[in-house]
Design a protein around this motif. Structure first.
Motif, PDB file in Angstrom:
ATOM      1  N   GLY A 100       0.793  -1.229   0.000  1.00 47.45           N
ATOM      2  CA  GLY A 100       0.000   0.000   0.000  1.00 47.45           C
ATOM      3  C   GLY A 100       0.821   1.272   0.000  1.00 47.45           C
ATOM      4  O   GLY A 100       0.263   2.359   0.096  1.00 47.45           O
ATOM      5  N   GLY A 101       2.131   1.139  -0.097  1.00 45.62           N
ATOM      6  CA  GLY A 101       2.991   2.320  -0.108  1.00 45.62           C
ATOM      7  C   GLY A 101       2.836   3.078  -1.417  1.00 45.62           C
ATOM      8  O   GLY A 101       2.959   2.513  -2.490  1.00 45.62           O
ATOM      9  N   ASN A 102       2.502   4.349  -1.327  1.00 50.13           N
ATOM     10  CA  ASN A 102       2.360   5.178  -2.517  1.00 50.13           C
ATOM     11  C   ASN A 102       2.437   6.625  -2.054  1.00 50.13           C
ATOM     12  O   ASN A 102       1.448   7.263  -1.793  1.00 50.13           O
ATOM     13  N   SER A 103       3.622   7.113  -1.941  1.00 53.76           N
ATOM     14  CA  SER A 103       3.812   8.470  -1.435  1.00 53.76           C
ATOM     15  C   SER A 103       4.867   9.158  -2.281  1.00 53.76           C
ATOM     16  O   SER A 103       5.016   8.868  -3.459  1.00 53.76           O
ATOM     17  N   TYR A 104       5.591  10.050  -1.641  1.00 52.55           N
ATOM     18  CA  TYR A 104       6.679  10.750  -2.327  1.00 52.55           C
ATOM     19  C   TYR A 104       7.705   9.767  -2.870  1.00 52.55           C
ATOM     20  O   TYR A 104       8.383  10.043  -3.846  1.00 52.55           O
ATOM     21  N   VAL A 105       7.804   8.589  -2.262  1.00 46.94           N
ATOM     22  CA  VAL A 105       8.733   7.558  -2.753  1.00 46.94           C
ATOM     23  C   VAL A 105       8.340   7.179  -4.180  1.00 46.94           C
ATOM     24  O   VAL A 105       9.193   7.066  -5.064  1.00 46.94           O
ATOM     25  N   HIS A 106       7.050   7.014  -4.402  1.00 44.67           N
ATOM     26  CA  HIS A 106       6.549   6.647  -5.729  1.00 44.67           C
ATOM     27  C   HIS A 106       6.914   7.726  -6.752  1.00 44.67           C
ATOM     28  O   HIS A 106       7.384   7.408  -7.859  1.00 44.67           O
ATOM     29  N   ASP A 107       6.703   8.977  -6.396  1.00 39.72           N
ATOM     30  CA  ASP A 107       6.997  10.078  -7.321  1.00 39.72           C
ATOM     31  C   ASP A 107       8.490  10.156  -7.647  1.00 39.72           C
ATOM     32  O   ASP A 107       8.870  10.284  -8.817  1.00 39.72           O
ATOM     33  N   ARG A 108       9.308  10.053  -6.617  1.00 38.38           N
ATOM     34  CA  ARG A 108      10.764  10.155  -6.826  1.00 38.38           C
ATOM     35  C   ARG A 108      11.281   8.946  -7.594  1.00 38.38           C
ATOM     36  O   ARG A 108      12.188   9.060  -8.425  1.00 38.38           O
ATOM     37  N   TRP A 109      10.730   7.768  -7.316  1.00 34.80           N
ATOM     38  CA  TRP A 109      11.134   6.537  -8.008  1.00 34.80           C
ATOM     39  C   TRP A 109      10.826   6.677  -9.501  1.00 34.80           C
ATOM     40  O   TRP A 109      11.667   6.392 -10.349  1.00 34.80           O
ATOM     41  N   GLY A 110       9.607   7.121  -9.801  1.00 39.58           N
ATOM     42  CA  GLY A 110       9.212   7.307 -11.201  1.00 39.58           C
ATOM     43  C   GLY A 110      10.097   8.305 -11.915  1.00 39.58           C
ATOM     44  O   GLY A 110      10.459   8.120 -13.088  1.00 39.58           O
ATOM     45  N   LYS A 111      10.460   9.381 -11.235  1.00 36.42           N
ATOM     46  CA  LYS A 111      11.333  10.404 -11.815  1.00 36.42           C
ATOM     47  C   LYS A 111      12.713   9.821 -12.167  1.00 36.42           C
ATOM     48  O   LYS A 111      13.248  10.057 -13.254  1.00 36.42           O
ATOM     49  N   LEU A 112      13.276   9.026 -11.246  1.00 36.03           N
ATOM     50  CA  LEU A 112      14.589   8.424 -11.499  1.00 36.03           C
ATOM     51  C   LEU A 112      14.535   7.399 -12.630  1.00 36.03           C
ATOM     52  O   LEU A 112      15.483   7.262 -13.400  1.00 36.03           O
ATOM     53  N   ILE A 113      13.431   6.694 -12.752  1.00 34.56           N
ATOM     54  CA  ILE A 113      13.252   5.736 -13.853  1.00 34.56           C
ATOM     55  C   ILE A 113      13.240   6.504 -15.180  1.00 34.56           C
ATOM     56  O   ILE A 113      13.919   6.114 -16.141  1.00 34.56           O
ATOM     57  N   LYS A 114      12.456   7.594 -15.230  1.00 32.09           N
ATOM     58  CA  LYS A 114      12.375   8.398 -16.455  1.00 32.09           C
ATOM     59  C   LYS A 114      13.726   8.974 -16.832  1.00 32.09           C
ATOM     60  O   LYS A 114      14.067   9.087 -18.021  1.00 32.09           O
ATOM     61  N   GLU A 115      14.510   9.347 -15.848  1.00 32.80           N
ATOM     62  CA  GLU A 115      15.834   9.911 -16.110  1.00 32.80           C
ATOM     63  C   GLU A 115      16.865   8.834 -16.445  1.00 32.80           C
ATOM     64  O   GLU A 115      17.998   9.153 -16.815  1.00 32.80           O
ATOM     65  N   GLY A 116      16.489   7.574 -16.285  1.00 33.66           N
ATOM     66  CA  GLY A 116      17.382   6.461 -16.602  1.00 33.66           C
ATOM     67  C   GLY A 116      18.477   6.251 -15.581  1.00 33.66           C
ATOM     68  O   GLY A 116      19.488   5.599 -15.864  1.00 33.66           O
ATOM     69  N   LYS A 117      18.282   6.737 -14.362  1.00 29.34           N
ATOM     70  CA  LYS A 117      19.301   6.581 -13.337  1.00 29.34           C
ATOM     71  C   LYS A 117      19.215   5.231 -12.630  1.00 29.34           C
ATOM     72  O   LYS A 117      20.197   4.789 -12.045  1.00 29.34           O
ATOM     73  N   ILE A 118      18.048   4.619 -12.693  1.00 27.10           N
ATOM     74  CA  ILE A 118      17.920   3.253 -12.135  1.00 27.10           C
ATOM     75  C   ILE A 118      17.185   2.376 -13.128  1.00 27.10           C
ATOM     76  O   ILE A 118      16.527   2.811 -14.028  1.00 27.10           O
TER      77      ILE A 118
END
Length: 118
Positions: A100-118
């Motif tokens: 059920g975790g869906n917070s700022y972690v989700h937003d930051r994770w998605g951003k790093l994926i889009k940037e290709g850092k992870i």
């Protein structure tokens, strides 16, 4: 041995059927009585198990969130991570979402994926 009359046989059968009936009634009463006593206990145990599972999931969620926040922070500050560390982070992120975790972690994770850092 003496002769047994039909009346004596009938008396013995009557006594046996009364005895068996009494035992059957006692067993039925005992089951009903025990079930009435145990039902509230069963309900309390079920509630405790639910609370325990919820608490365990909340603790697991918070621990995973702490790991992911540290991982994301390291990535954002260009700290190199090995492939196995990244794989572990992806597995934990999936578990984080399933809990059920869906917070700022989700937003930051998605951003790093889009940037290709992870």
């Amino acid at each position: 041995m003496e002769n047994i009359s039909l009346g004596q046989i009938a008396g013995i059968i009557t006594l046996l059927s009364i005895f068996i009936g009494a035992i059957t009634s006692f067993i039925a009463f005992s089951k009903s009585f025990i079930s009435k006593i145990l039902k509230p206990l069963d309900q309390k145990i079920e509630k405790l198990e639910e609370v325990s599972t919820t608490n365990r999931n909340n603790i697991e969620l918070e621990l995973i969130k702490m790991f992911l926040v540290n991982f994301i922070n390291d990535i954002e500050h260009d700290t190199k991570k090995s492939q196995i560390q990244k794989q572990n982070a992806f597995e934990l992120y999936d578990r984080y979402k399933s809990l059920g975790g869906n917070s700022y972690v989700h937003d930051r994770w998605g951003k790093l994926i889009k940037e290709g850092k992870i």
